[in-house]
Design a protein around this motif. Structure first.
Motif, short mmCIF file in Angstrom:
data_model
loop_
_atom_site.label_atom_id
_atom_site.label_comp_id
_atom_site.label_asym_id
_atom_site.label_seq_id
_atom_site.Cartn_x
_atom_site.Cartn_y
_atom_site.Cartn_z
N SER A 285 -7.04 6.55 6.13
CA SER A 285 -7.34 5.69 4.98
C SER A 285 -6.09 5.12 4.34
CB SER A 285 -8.11 6.48 3.92
OG SER A 285 -7.34 7.56 3.46
N TRP A 286 -6.25 4.05 3.62
CA TRP A 286 -5.20 3.57 2.71
C TRP A 286 -5.83 2.78 1.57
CZ3 TRP A 286 -5.29 -1.76 2.79
CH2 TRP A 286 -5.57 -2.39 3.99
N LEU A 287 -5.12 2.79 0.45
CA LEU A 287 -5.57 2.10 -0.76
C LEU A 287 -4.45 1.20 -1.27
CD1 LEU A 287 -7.02 5.09 -2.82
CD2 LEU A 287 -8.32 3.07 -2.10
N GLY B 56 -9.09 8.03 -3.42
CA GLY B 56 -8.84 8.51 -2.06
C GLY B 56 -9.69 9.74 -1.75
N THR B 57 -9.80 10.63 -2.73
CA THR B 57 -10.63 11.82 -2.54
C THR B 57 -12.09 11.43 -2.40
OG1 THR B 57 -9.07 13.02 -3.96
CG2 THR B 57 -11.22 14.06 -3.57
N ILE C 138 0.82 -1.22 0.00
CA ILE C 138 0.00 0.00 0.00
C ILE C 138 0.85 1.27 0.00
CG2 ILE C 138 -2.07 -1.05 0.97
CD1 ILE C 138 -1.27 -0.04 3.71
N GLY D 13 -3.90 7.37 -6.83
CA GLY D 13 -3.70 8.38 -7.86
C GLY D 13 -4.80 8.41 -8.91
N ARG D 14 -5.94 7.78 -8.61
CA ARG D 14 -7.05 7.77 -9.57
C ARG D 14 -8.31 8.43 -9.01
NH1 ARG D 14 -6.90 1.44 -11.04
NH2 ARG D 14 -8.93 1.97 -11.94
N GLY D 15 -8.11 9.21 -7.96
CA GLY D 15 -9.23 9.96 -7.39
C GLY D 15 -10.05 9.18 -6.37
N LYS E 95 -8.04 19.65 -1.32
CA LYS E 95 -9.12 19.67 -2.33
C LYS E 95 -10.49 19.70 -1.68
CE LYS E 95 -7.79 16.06 -4.85
NZ LYS E 95 -7.91 14.99 -5.85
N ARG F 108 -2.91 16.67 -0.39
CA ARG F 108 -3.66 17.21 -1.55
C ARG F 108 -5.14 16.83 -1.45
NH1 ARG F 108 -5.13 20.65 -4.54
NH2 ARG F 108 -5.78 20.16 -6.65
N ASN G 274 3.80 13.31 2.77
CA ASN G 274 2.67 12.58 2.16
C ASN G 274 1.82 13.56 1.32
OD1 ASN G 274 0.52 10.92 1.51
ND2 ASN G 274 0.55 9.87 3.49
N ASP G 275 2.33 13.82 0.13
CA ASP G 275 1.68 14.84 -0.71
C ASP G 275 0.27 14.42 -1.13
OD1 ASP G 275 3.84 16.75 -0.87
OD2 ASP G 275 4.90 15.25 -2.04
C1 COA Z 1 -3.34 8.85 0.72
C2 COA Z 1 -4.24 8.07 -0.23
C3 COA Z 1 -5.38 7.41 0.54
C4 COA Z 1 -4.83 9.08 -1.25
O1 COA Z 1 -5.63 8.37 -2.18
P1 COA Z 1 -5.44 8.55 -3.76
O2 COA Z 1 -6.51 7.80 -4.43
O3 COA Z 1 -4.04 8.22 -4.10
O4 COA Z 1 -5.68 10.13 -3.91
P2 COA Z 1 -6.38 10.89 -5.12
O5 COA Z 1 -6.00 10.25 -6.42
O6 COA Z 1 -7.82 11.04 -4.83
O7 COA Z 1 -5.73 12.33 -4.98
C5 COA Z 1 -4.34 12.47 -4.79
C6 COA Z 1 -3.94 13.89 -5.12
O8 COA Z 1 -2.61 14.08 -4.69
C7 COA Z 1 -1.81 14.43 -5.79
N1 COA Z 1 -0.50 13.84 -5.57
C8 COA Z 1 -0.20 12.54 -5.43
N2 COA Z 1 1.11 12.39 -5.26
C9 COA Z 1 1.63 13.64 -5.26
C10 COA Z 1 2.94 14.15 -5.15
N3 COA Z 1 3.97 13.34 -4.95
N4 COA Z 1 3.10 15.50 -5.18
C11 COA Z 1 2.04 16.32 -5.36
N5 COA Z 1 0.76 15.89 -5.50
C12 COA Z 1 0.59 14.56 -5.45
C13 COA Z 1 -2.53 13.87 -6.99
O9 COA Z 1 -2.14 14.53 -8.18
C14 COA Z 1 -3.97 14.15 -6.60
O10 COA Z 1 -4.30 15.51 -6.76
P3 COA Z 1 -5.14 16.04 -8.03
O11 COA Z 1 -6.47 15.33 -8.01
O12 COA Z 1 -5.25 17.49 -7.81
O13 COA Z 1 -4.34 15.67 -9.24
C15 COA Z 1 -3.46 6.98 -1.01
O14 COA Z 1 -2.50 7.60 -1.83
C16 COA Z 1 -2.79 5.97 -0.11
O15 COA Z 1 -3.40 4.98 0.26
N6 COA Z 1 -1.49 6.16 0.21
C17 COA Z 1 -0.75 5.19 1.02
C18 COA Z 1 -1.23 5.11 2.45
C19 COA Z 1 -1.32 6.47 3.09
O16 COA Z 1 -0.45 7.31 2.93
N7 COA Z 1 -2.41 6.67 3.84
C20 COA Z 1 -2.61 7.90 4.57
C21 COA Z 1 -1.81 7.92 5.78
S1 COA Z 1 -2.08 9.41 6.65
#
Ligand code: COA
Length: 213
Positions: free
Chosen positions: A112-114, A124-125, A39, A120-122, A161, A157, A152-153
């Protein structure tokens, strides 16, 4: 039927692409599979408890035991609703929303986690927006908070949003070294202004006493 005794089993939150629900044992097994497949980049550790640094079998068990633990520990004054996110017919990750003294503070936290394949496919949002709808529209929350390490960008983000604003920092020990996390806060007005997604909540009414509402 289980939902007669534990109405949370009948709670379903839907977004255009996702269904979020309390998992049965089969869905829980799928969630453990997602965690084992990975993850996050192993080079980073996004969680305060470094549970994903453990061997694979232990990672799977900790997913199961953590989820069972949330059910067992549930009280109206301290609850943690851990939902699985289902997309394209399969479990892709988990979204939780939790609170202490919600009846008084009207404040929830989320986490959350995915699976990496679905990041990166929306999604998480979308899953965060889903539980915000549950909290603000369904439970009449006043605040939601989130916290993620400064690197954790994606998490940051997602929060921005959805209208969260910066709410200070916290420091933890992760992998034996200090790690700074950014805290974020969303109030009711911010949620209403950023609210964009069609979300439906089903089966909430019988759950309200469990949330202390
Ligand atoms: C955190 C998490 C749940 C987000 O879910 P996701 O589906 O990846 O997020 P989304 O696709 O909805 O949105 C991510 C946004 O961050 C941006 N983003 C991702 N990586 C980035 C980076 N390195 N730098 C800048 N922006 C970044 C994406 O472009 C997107 O923004 P946008 O819609 O404006 O383009 C997921 O990435 C995850 O599971 N990460 C690993 C576990 C984790 O970190 N959990 C949270 C612990 S606090």
């Amino acid at each position: 039927m289980i939902s007669d005794h534990w109405p949370l089993c009948g709670l379903v939150v839907r977004t255009p692409r996702l269904e979020l629900r309390v998992p049965d044992q089969g869905l829980l097994g799928e969630l453990a599979d997602v965690a084992v497949a990975g993850i996050h980049d192993p080079a980073v550790q996004p969680f305060v408890a470094a549970w994903t640094d453990a061997p694979r079998a232990q990672v799977a068990r900790s997913v199961l035991q953590w989820q069972w633990g949330q059910w067992a520990a549930w009280r109206p004054a301290a609850w943690s609703l851990a939902l699985v996110a289902i997309a394209e017919g399969r479990v892709i990750g988990t979204q939780d929303v939790n609170a202490e003294d919600f009846a008084v503070l009207r404040e929830v936290r989320t986490g959350s986690w995915l699976g990496r394949a679905w990041q990166g496919r929306g999604y998480g949002t979308e899953m965060r927006a889903a539980v915000l709808e549950l909290a603000f529209a369904g439970l009449d929350a006043r605040y939601a908070t989130s916290e993620a390490f400064a690197d954790n960008d994606a998490s940051y983000r997602v929060s921005r949003k959805l209208g969260y604003v910066d709410d200070g920092v916290a420091r933890y020990v992760v992998r034996g070294v200090p790690a700074v996390s950014r805290r974020l806060r969303l109030d009711r007005a911010g949620w209403a202004a950023a609210r964009a997604l069609q979300v439906t909540v089903e089966g909430l009414e019988p759950c309200l006493p469990l949330f202390g509402v």
